[in-house]
Enzyme design. Sequence first.
Site, PDB file in Angstrom:
ATOM      1  N   CYS A  90      74.924  96.271 -11.486  1.00 41.98           N
ATOM      2  CA  CYS A  90      74.533  97.178 -10.400  1.00 41.98           C
ATOM      3  C   CYS A  90      75.260  96.900  -9.089  1.00 41.98           C
ATOM      4  CB  CYS A  90      73.026  97.099 -10.160  1.00 41.98           C
ATOM      5  SG  CYS A  90      72.038  97.596 -11.575  1.00 41.98           S
ATOM      6  N   HIS A 356      70.467 106.071  -8.876  1.00 41.66           N
ATOM      7  CA  HIS A 356      71.272 104.853  -8.922  1.00 41.66           C
ATOM      8  C   HIS A 356      72.371 104.999  -9.970  1.00 41.66           C
ATOM      9  CE1 HIS A 356      72.486 100.767  -9.229  1.00 41.66           C
ATOM     10  NE2 HIS A 356      71.498 100.281  -9.961  1.00 41.66           N
ATOM     11  N   CYS A 386      70.190  93.904  -6.040  1.00 40.77           N
ATOM     12  CA  CYS A 386      69.905  92.981  -7.135  1.00 40.77           C
ATOM     13  C   CYS A 386      70.824  93.337  -8.300  1.00 40.77           C
ATOM     14  CB  CYS A 386      68.441  93.070  -7.551  1.00 40.77           C
ATOM     15  SG  CYS A 386      67.911  94.681  -8.174  1.00 40.77           S
TER      16      CYS A 386
END
Length: 400
Positions: A90, A356, A386
Amino acid sequence: MEAFIYDTIRTVRGRGNSKGTLVGVTPVELVAQVLGALRDKKGFDPAPIEDMILGCVTQTAEQGANIAKTAAQLSGYGTHLCGVSLNRFCGSGLEAINQAAAYIQSGNVEMMLAGGVESMSRVKMGSDGGAMFVDPAVVLPGMIVPQGISADLIASKYGFDRETVDLFAYHSQQRAALAEKSGYFLSRIAVKDINGNVILSTDENIRPTTTLEGLHALTPSFATMGEVAGFDAVVIDKYPEIEEVIHVHHAGNASAIVDGAAVALLGNKQIGDRLELKPRAKIKAFAVCGTDPTIMLVGPAPASRKALRKAGMEFGDIDLFEVNEAFAAVVLRFMQDTGVPHDKINVNGGAIALGHPLGATGCMLLGTVLDELERSNKSTGLITLCIGGGMGIATIIERV
């Protein structure tokens, strides 16, 4: 030598499923459209741009074979433009920014492109396989569990009940809806089809009609997985102070699956002066950190502290924060750990509302905070995410 951000542009985000508006647009085309928009907006000669780094998490099928160089070929910038693809899960889009900044700060490169892409409707998350989450030889000794279980572990360990995480999600939707209505997302372009017609001009996942009652009615997504597959027992064994895992996360308070791409133009001062480009901000510092792979998603706070130390700054010196809303508990824990108030974090909503697109999100968050810094006449921003497997990443920028 300093690294400056001359501009950053992202696409709108489309829902990442078969009914999403961008399902017919390839990931390479998404990147090509932001590259074209960036060149048209700034009017620069692309000849001095040596390289492009793109984050992309699921590097297979249409996103395989080095999508960065593939997009560079399609961009029209010229055959001189190189490309490299990276995967820090991510954090990939922000890692691309940080690596480009490091190249520029070292003096080895004058100007680069950096960003990311993910077409989650066309290339399904996890379709690239990988040992980290499926190979018992890796999973068992690391006590690695699915991210949703980790998010529920954070909520259970640090005291975030269902009402709290749902309220956070509600605020994300309300903030994003207001920002959309008010036209705050300036570093954003519509996506067009092959005929040049606009097919999506807004972030498709924003739900302004979201209510707390509607969120409360949703079923927790990871309860069955935790109980039947035994992941709850794994995390309780690792964290015996947790008597039970309270499953509070669901589709409404976790990041939405979406399609999108984003790119930033970075360079040193000399190349900007030569091309008559005015920088919008500069990179102050960046950092990554490792965390326990079981709880996994608590990296934003320690990564931010590390970046702040490098910059000689404290949390109070930062005007605005973008903390990726992978799950509501991730941001709630960041606030609890750092003392940063909610009114300085994700002021225009986050990934719960906007979505996302894994490899692109870090660069998108940079553009979002930069737009808001300019709109509100503030100076400093910190972007943090994160990362799967137990990592965190952070970048500090300052307007110029």
